[in-house]
Design an enzyme around this catalytic site. Structure first.
Site, PDB file in Angstrom:
ATOM      1  N   SER A  94      34.222   8.330  79.559  1.00 35.37           N
ATOM      2  CA  SER A  94      33.377   9.647  80.500  1.00 35.37           C
ATOM      3  C   SER A  94      32.611  11.286  80.058  1.00 35.37           C
ATOM      4  O   SER A  94      31.940  10.864  78.879  1.00 35.37           O
ATOM      5  CB  SER A  94      34.612  10.412  80.600  1.00 35.37           C
ATOM      6  N   TYR A 146      33.574   9.857  84.562  1.00 35.83           N
ATOM      7  CA  TYR A 146      34.649  10.435  85.250  1.00 35.83           C
ATOM      8  C   TYR A 146      34.648  12.081  84.378  1.00 35.83           C
ATOM      9  O   TYR A 146      34.007  11.504  82.899  1.00 35.83           O
ATOM     10  CB  TYR A 146      35.456   9.608  85.347  1.00 35.83           C
TER      11      TYR A 146
END
EC number: 4.1.1.11
Length: 114
Positions: free
Chosen positions: A25, A58
């Site tokens: 991430s 993300y």
């Protein structure tokens, strides 16, 4: 039919950390996430201005001023690199004609200028 349009971007953020041992991430200052209209766990593209890398990951929420690439993505940046964090939205052509993306410019401390 829908098309993919720029939803928002955080422009010229400075990478503050790169954590290879985290699961994955990008950690982003929670206030910047809100200003850009992005959401935690939303898919984003990262564009590294310094080295030309472009990759997807993300979002997870971070502390004030934090921009940290985690996991494998940590290999694609260096601390101090400038990045553009981009989100997209699917919409109809009619919606796209009237849509205005949110652009958040930041300073060297990753503070929003707007």
């Amino acid at each position: 039919m829908t098309i993919s349009m720029l939803q928002s971007k955080i422009h010229r953020a400075t990478v503050t950390d790169a954590n290879l041992n985290y699961v994955g991430s990008i950690t982003i200052d929670e206030e910047l996430i809100k200003k850009a209209g992005m959401l935690e766990f939303q898919k984003v593209d990262i564009l590294d201005i310094n080295n030309g890398e472009r990759f997807s990951t993300y979002i997870i929420k971070g502390k004030k001023g934090e921009i940290c690439l985690n996991g494998a993505a940590a290999r694609k940046v260096c601390i101090g690199d400038l990045v553009i964090i981009v989100s997209y939205a699917q919409m109809s052509t009619d919606e796209a004609l009237n849509f205005k993306p949110k652009i958040v410019h930041v300073n060297s401390k990753n503070e929003a200028l707007e």
